[in-house]
Design an enzyme around this catalytic site. Structure first.
Site, PDB file in Angstrom:
ATOM      1  N   GLU A 137      -5.766  -9.287   3.031  1.00 16.51           N
ATOM      2  CA  GLU A 137      -4.992  -8.634   4.093  1.00 16.51           C
ATOM      3  C   GLU A 137      -4.966  -9.562   5.295  1.00 16.51           C
ATOM      4  O   GLU A 137      -6.022  -9.926   5.819  1.00 16.51           O
ATOM      5  CB  GLU A 137      -5.592  -7.273   4.491  1.00 16.51           C
ATOM      6  CG  GLU A 137      -5.442  -6.203   3.434  1.00 16.51           C
ATOM      7  CD  GLU A 137      -5.888  -4.828   3.903  1.00 16.51           C
ATOM      8  OE1 GLU A 137      -5.759  -4.530   5.120  1.00 16.51           O
ATOM      9  OE2 GLU A 137      -6.374  -4.047   3.058  1.00 16.51           O
ATOM     10  N   GLU A 146       0.834  -1.191   0.000  1.00 20.05           N
ATOM     11  CA  GLU A 146       0.000   0.000   0.000  1.00 20.05           C
ATOM     12  C   GLU A 146       0.872   1.245   0.000  1.00 20.05           C
ATOM     13  O   GLU A 146       2.007   1.228   0.483  1.00 20.05           O
ATOM     14  CB  GLU A 146      -0.898  -0.012   1.246  1.00 20.05           C
ATOM     15  CG  GLU A 146      -1.899   1.127   1.302  1.00 20.05           C
ATOM     16  CD  GLU A 146      -2.964   0.925   2.371  1.00 20.05           C
ATOM     17  OE1 GLU A 146      -3.887   1.753   2.435  1.00 20.05           O
ATOM     18  OE2 GLU A 146      -2.873  -0.062   3.131  1.00 20.05           O
ATOM     19  N   GLU A 159     -12.464  -2.715   1.844  1.00 20.15           N
ATOM     20  CA  GLU A 159     -13.034  -2.461   3.174  1.00 20.15           C
ATOM     21  C   GLU A 159     -14.187  -1.458   3.082  1.00 20.15           C
ATOM     22  O   GLU A 159     -14.221  -0.438   3.783  1.00 20.15           O
ATOM     23  CB  GLU A 159     -11.950  -1.995   4.154  1.00 20.15           C
ATOM     24  CG  GLU A 159     -10.944  -3.091   4.462  1.00 20.15           C
ATOM     25  CD  GLU A 159     -10.000  -2.757   5.610  1.00 20.15           C
ATOM     26  OE1 GLU A 159     -10.093  -1.646   6.176  1.00 20.15           O
ATOM     27  OE2 GLU A 159      -9.174  -3.623   5.959  1.00 20.15           O
TER      28      GLU A 159
END
Length: 506
Positions: free
Chosen positions: A310, A47, A187
């Site tokens: 993740e 990220e 998310e």
């Protein structure tokens, strides 16, 4: 016949218990071909967060080749980018074209730091080319639009004549990249938009409708999935999305040494926190099983993948570093968590088709740490090096009885394992012993598996807090393992305390 086999396995395990008493484990591994362990289970996540990209993969104007060479060695199969929470604030046009003309933005997600966008689409896909891995891009649903996502896909994947394809050529890339793995948000229940599962399912259907397959590219769309054990999210999304447009649904789960408010140090922890971390890590088995069972209701033929994109241990940031950068050291404890988690994924290879450790460099459970021109490989890196032999091999059914690791009146299984058979017929078995004080003897029964030799490697250290540093980079690294031997048709193994052991049977 199936019940007879199960009865035989149980009888063998009871026999093993009697033979090895309280300090032994019993395992049965059958030469029955299971699902392929996708190489993408061994994927990673990078990220735009802290020093993962900038000062990690990217230094000013070029990709760090020492990091690339280290990751090539462990056969990184797929890399996820640009987030994470950052993905739903990322606008791809900000980071294309001449670097000195790119838009300067603020990373409002991670630390309010200035972002010069010198690392963007072209640089990420160059990185994937250098690694020899597939890219997995998370598209912006939270603050973006279907048109923005559709334009990015055209820029990436269209080989014909169009304004966006010509812009790609103008920026130095003639042929399309044919990016396949594509996340529709991240998310979405939290930082990706604060959505309900019903609302997200509608948004997924809307966005995915405009995600086109250009000639030569076949998209594998991945829906934003649940946080940990939010089974209602999976149920609702699976029920309402267009499953014909969907390759997989994601799930995120982090092992936390402590609470969300105080997760504990990455290096200064006692056996209480060690035990809690191992117990939390083992929850992955239940979480994967329950999400898989929900998916089975809507997808009984298992065409869709559960994508754990993740995972890893999340501790407090290292003292003296920016807490928003999530920089943490990496200990033997973390290596045991990695080995255990990968064993769980291997044993669920019928449904788990991709996973992405968070994160690759300088963030959370990293494989690599950098400091200016220095680089160090973490204990977790070496687990991926040991386990790469499972990539694209056939999983073998494994039945395990383990003694307990008992601490503070609580207990968890001390031993976990997975096994596979590669295209050459070689069998590999990976064991993890979580008990920090006791070696454990394991008798492995292998009906139908003939072998003449056994070789192995072990990863362990004197203390579960041991780490590799720039001054002491080799404190925790694999060594030759001589604790396994053939005994009749069986295999007998002595697992050291707190160790990862990988065996090769030929």
């Amino acid at each position: 016949m199936k019940h007879a086999r199960n009865l035989f396995s149980l009888l063998f395990l009871f026999f093993s218990v009697g033979l090895f008493a309280q300090n032994g484990a019993g395992v049965t591994i059958r030469d029955t071909s299971g699902p392929v362990i996708s190489r993408n289970i061994y994927g990673h996540f990078s990220e735009d967060l802290g020093r993962c990209i900038y000062d990690g993969f990217w230094t000013g104007d070029h990709i760090r080749m020492d990091v690339v060479e280290a990751l090539k060695k462990i056969r990184v199969p797929v890399l996820r980018w640009p987030g994470g929470c950052f993905a739903d604030m990322y606008h791809w046009r900000d980071a294309i074209g001449p670097r000195d003309q790119r838009k300067h933005t603020v990373n409002t997600t991670w630390g309010m730091v200035s972002e010069d966008n010198s690392f963007g689409t072209h640089e990420f896909l160059q990185l994937c080319d250098l690694l020899g891995c597939q890219p997995y891009i998370a598209g912006n649903v939270g603050s973006g639009t279907p048109a923005e996502m559709a334009d990015w896909l055209e820029y990436l994947n269209y080989g014909g004549k169009s304004t966006l394809a010509d812009l790609r050529r103008q920026n130095g890339r003639d042929q399309p990249w044919d990016v396949s793995f594509w996340g529709v948000g991240n998310e979405s229940w939290g930082c990706g938009g604060g959505m309900t599962p019903e609302y997200y399912a509608g948004e997924y259907n809307r966005y995915s409708e405009f995600c086109r397959n250009y000639p030569g590219s076949q998209l594998k769309l991945i829906a934003s999935g649940a946080n940990s054990d939010d089974y209602n999210w999976t149920e609702t999304v699976m029920k309402n999305i267009n499953r014909g447009h969907t390759w997989g649904i994601s799930m995120h789960y982090y092992t936390l040494a402590g609470s969300w408010e105080h997760k504990g140090s990455a290096t200064q922890f006692n056996e209480d926190l060690y035990f809690r971390a191992m117990a939390a890590c083992l929850r992955m088995e239940t979480i994967v099983s329950r999400h898989s069972a929900i998916m089975d209701k809507y997808d009984p033929r298992k065409r869709m993948a559960l994508v754990v994109d993740e995972w890893g241990i999340w501790t407090d940031a290292e003292p003296g570093t920016n807490p928003a950068f999530l920089y943490q050291q990496n200990s033997l404890r973390d290596a045991l968590i990695a080995g255990t988690t990968l064993n769980i994924f291997n044993n669920h290879a019928d449904r788990v088709k991709m996973a992405n450790l968070a994160q690759t460099v300088n963030v959370l459970q990293s494989l690599v740490l950098t400091e200016k021109d220095k680089m160090v490989l973490t204990p977790t890196y070496y687990v991926f090096d040991l386990y790469k032999i499972h990539q694209d091999a056939r999983s073998l059914p494994i039945h395990l009885w383990s003694p307990d690791y008992v601490h503070g009146g609580e207990k968890i299984p001390a031993v976990n394992a997975s096994a596979s058979k590669d295209s050459s017929g070689t069998v590999h078995v990976s064991f993890v012993n979580l008990d920090p004080a006791k070696k454990i003897n394991v008798r492995v029964n292998l009906p139908g598996i003939a072998f003449k030799t056994v070789e192995g490697q072990v990863l362990t250290s004197a203390k579960f807090t041991d780490v590799n540093t720039f001054d002491d980079p080799n404190r925790v690294k694999p060594a030759v393992f001589n604790g396994a031997k053939k005994e009749g048709a069986d295999l007998v193994v002595e697992l050291p305390a707190m160790s990862v052991v990988v065996l090769e049977l030929k």
